[in-house]
Scaffold this motif. Structure first.
Motif, mmCIF file in Angstrom:
data_model
loop_
_atom_site.group_PDB
_atom_site.id
_atom_site.type_symbol
_atom_site.label_atom_id
_atom_site.label_comp_id
_atom_site.label_asym_id
_atom_site.label_seq_id
_atom_site.Cartn_x
_atom_site.Cartn_y
_atom_site.Cartn_z
ATOM 1 N N ALA A 145 56.550 2.288 52.173
ATOM 2 C CA ALA A 145 57.758 1.500 51.891
ATOM 3 C C ALA A 145 58.956 2.418 51.670
ATOM 4 N N TRP A 146 58.723 3.560 51.037
ATOM 5 C CA TRP A 146 59.798 4.549 50.868
ATOM 6 C C TRP A 146 60.176 5.178 52.205
ATOM 7 N N ILE A 147 59.198 5.435 53.066
ATOM 8 C CA ILE A 147 59.493 6.028 54.372
ATOM 9 C C ILE A 147 60.317 5.067 55.225
ATOM 10 N N PHE A 148 59.991 3.772 55.189
ATOM 11 C CA PHE A 148 60.669 2.790 56.038
ATOM 12 C C PHE A 148 61.895 2.170 55.377
ATOM 13 N N ASN A 149 62.253 2.582 54.171
ATOM 14 C CA ASN A 149 63.380 1.975 53.481
ATOM 15 C C ASN A 149 64.669 2.152 54.287
ATOM 16 N N ASP A 150 65.489 1.088 54.334
ATOM 17 C CA ASP A 150 66.702 1.135 55.161
ATOM 18 C C ASP A 150 67.831 1.904 54.507
ATOM 19 N N SER A 151 67.777 2.144 53.181
ATOM 20 C CA SER A 151 68.878 2.820 52.500
ATOM 21 C C SER A 151 68.617 4.302 52.304
ATOM 22 N N TYR A 152 67.430 4.646 51.807
ATOM 23 C CA TYR A 152 67.138 6.047 51.506
ATOM 24 C C TYR A 152 65.809 6.494 52.105
ATOM 25 N N GLY A 153 65.332 5.800 53.108
ATOM 26 C CA GLY A 153 64.054 6.133 53.715
ATOM 27 C C GLY A 153 64.108 7.406 54.543
ATOM 28 N N VAL A 154 62.970 8.081 54.601
ATOM 29 C CA VAL A 154 62.887 9.333 55.357
ATOM 30 C C VAL A 154 63.093 9.091 56.841
ATOM 31 N N LEU A 155 62.537 8.021 57.363
ATOM 32 C CA LEU A 155 62.630 7.767 58.799
ATOM 33 C C LEU A 155 64.070 7.501 59.230
ATOM 34 N N ASN A 156 64.805 6.725 58.454
ATOM 35 C CA ASN A 156 66.211 6.484 58.794
ATOM 36 C C ASN A 156 67.047 7.748 58.627
ATOM 37 N N HIS A 157 66.682 8.605 57.697
ATOM 38 C CA HIS A 157 67.379 9.890 57.561
ATOM 39 C C HIS A 157 67.186 10.742 58.813
ATOM 40 N N VAL A 158 65.974 10.741 59.345
ATOM 41 C CA VAL A 158 65.718 11.485 60.581
ATOM 42 C C VAL A 158 66.516 10.886 61.736
ATOM 43 N N LEU A 159 66.574 9.554 61.812
ATOM 44 C CA LEU A 159 67.357 8.915 62.872
ATOM 45 C C LEU A 159 68.836 9.265 62.753
ATOM 46 N N LEU A 170 61.724 -2.872 57.441
ATOM 47 C CA LEU A 170 61.050 -3.880 56.634
ATOM 48 C C LEU A 170 61.861 -5.151 56.480
ATOM 49 N N GLY A 171 63.076 -5.184 57.020
ATOM 50 C CA GLY A 171 63.939 -6.347 56.869
ATOM 51 C C GLY A 171 64.088 -7.177 58.114
ATOM 52 N N LYS A 172 63.418 -6.805 59.203
ATOM 53 C CA LYS A 172 63.495 -7.562 60.449
ATOM 54 C C LYS A 172 62.103 -8.048 60.834
ATOM 55 N N PRO A 173 62.005 -9.306 61.287
ATOM 56 C CA PRO A 173 60.676 -9.836 61.639
ATOM 57 C C PRO A 173 59.985 -9.041 62.738
ATOM 58 N N GLY A 174 60.750 -8.478 63.654
ATOM 59 C CA GLY A 174 60.129 -7.772 64.766
ATOM 60 C C GLY A 174 59.526 -6.440 64.391
ATOM 61 N N THR A 175 60.014 -5.823 63.329
ATOM 62 C CA THR A 175 59.541 -4.486 62.951
ATOM 63 C C THR A 175 58.735 -4.474 61.649
ATOM 64 N N ALA A 176 58.806 -5.540 60.860
ATOM 65 C CA ALA A 176 58.097 -5.547 59.573
ATOM 66 C C ALA A 176 56.584 -5.504 59.779
ATOM 67 N N MET A 177 56.074 -6.329 60.703
ATOM 68 C CA MET A 177 54.639 -6.321 60.959
ATOM 69 C C MET A 177 54.193 -4.982 61.526
ATOM 70 N N ALA A 178 54.994 -4.395 62.406
ATOM 71 C CA ALA A 178 54.648 -3.087 62.965
ATOM 72 C C ALA A 178 54.600 -2.024 61.878
ATOM 73 N N ALA A 179 55.534 -2.082 60.924
ATOM 74 C CA ALA A 179 55.544 -1.101 59.834
ATOM 75 C C ALA A 179 54.298 -1.223 58.971
ATOM 76 N N VAL A 180 53.884 -2.450 58.672
ATOM 77 C CA VAL A 180 52.687 -2.640 57.852
ATOM 78 C C VAL A 180 51.442 -2.163 58.599
ATOM 79 N N VAL A 181 51.375 -2.435 59.890
ATOM 80 C CA VAL A 181 50.223 -1.999 60.689
ATOM 81 C C VAL A 181 50.157 -0.475 60.752
ATOM 82 N N ILE A 182 51.317 0.189 60.867
ATOM 83 C CA ILE A 182 51.339 1.656 60.878
ATOM 84 C C ILE A 182 50.815 2.208 59.556
ATOM 85 N N ALA A 183 51.265 1.628 58.451
ATOM 86 C CA ALA A 183 50.791 2.079 57.144
ATOM 87 C C ALA A 183 49.286 1.843 56.997
#
Length: 313
Positions: A145-159, A170-183
């Motif tokens: 959840a910290w990695i995928f966070n939209d404000s201070y997440g590591v992944l968005n920092h890399v992007l 985690l805030g969009k229906p299309g990517t929330a399920m994918a994020a949970v499956v990855i975890a």
């Protein structure tokens, strides 16, 4: 010449058969002793498993809440009320369980084949790859959840560093399920990897060496020698993982809470919301009974698969 005569060997008398009544009493004592040994386990099973199950089924016929003591018998009204949600949540649960089973299976299979080869330091690598499985599910959920966070997440920092737009995973229906499956994949692939690696270690070396002498490549040896030995055990591992993911709760609840909207609302999270958000124990119990029926069908499929695989072996 004196001849010594040896006495004939003495025969021990066979024990006299016990009377029929005494044999029956001994059998009755054995059965009684067996029942006494099993009684504590049976009592514990009745208290822990059977009583809550029967109480849940009984509660599903009542309008019962956590915030008021009285309850009213309403028959099948709870089932009628939760049925549309059950159908919708069942589809979401099947999607999550399917992808959360296939992805760890593919990752675990690839890593098991890699670690089965003669690599330098593969023992250390095996130990390091086991770390995600040793972490509790809640810890893994907060980590991702910290990695995928939209404000201070590591992944968005890399992007951002790559001059790419940020994504609210985690805030969009299309990517929330994918994020949970990855975890979930990161948390469970070590178990699949260890099981497949153990099976690869038991493969007959003679067949592999004979195939190599005949000129078969590594890919051909894996497809025609190793893979047929893996199909049965891997199928059982996949079915067990699917059953476990069918009832998964902690990762989805911590990461998304079933949202956004109902895009990740599985049966487990929906039951929790009925009981502890809407305080409707009757509807939560009805959802649990329907969930139990669906899970029983999945377990029945597992037993049929297991029976077919045993008949082939």
């Amino acid at each position: 010449m004196a001849v010594t005569m040896k006495p004939p060997p003495s025969r021990t008398a066979a024990p006299a058969p016990r009377p029929e009544g005494q044999q029956k009493s001994l059998g009755a004592r054995d059965r009684t002793f067996g029942f006494m040994l099993a009684a504590p386990a049976v009592a514990l099973f009745l208290v822990v498993a059977v009583y809550p199950l029967l109480a849940g089924v009984w509660t599903s016929f009542y309008d019962q809440s956590l915030i008021r003591p009285e309850r009213e018998f309403i028959g099948l009204d709870n089932y009628t009320a939760v049925w549309p949600d059950f159908v919708d949540r069942l589809g979401t649960t099947l999607v999550f369980a399917t992808f959360a089973t296939i992805c760890p299976l593919l990752v675990g299979l690839a890593l098991a084949v890699l670690l089965n080869a003669r690599l330098r330091g593969r023992g250390v690598l095996r130990g390091m790859l086991m770390l995600p499985w040793l972490l509790p599910g809640v810890v893994v959920s907060f980590l991702w959840a910290w990695i995928f966070n939209d404000s201070y997440g590591v992944l968005n920092h890399v992007l951002t560093q790559l001059s790419l737009p940020e994504v609210d995973f985690l805030g969009k229906p299309g990517t929330a399920m994918a994020a949970v499956v990855i975890a979930k994949t990161w948390n469970t692939f070590p178990w699949v990897m260890v099981v497949i690696l153990a099976i690869l270690q038991t493969l007959p070396r003679e067949q592999l060496e004979a195939a190599a002498i005949d000129g078969a490549s590594r890919r051909q040896r894996f497809l025609h020698v190793s893979l047929p030995h893996l199909l049965g055990p891997v199928a059982l591992v996949a079915m067990l993982e699917f059953i476990y993911n069918f009832g998964s709760f902690d990762m989805i609840f911590v990461m998304t809470g079933g949202g956004p909207g109902t895009s990740t609302m599985t049966l487990a999270v929906s039951l929790y919301q009925y009981a502890f958000t809407e305080f409707s124990l009757g509807r939560a119990a009805a959802m649990g009974v329907l969930w139990l029926v669906a899970l029983s069908l999945v377990c029945g499929a597992y037993f049929l698969l297991n029976k077919k695989l045993e008949s082939r072996s």
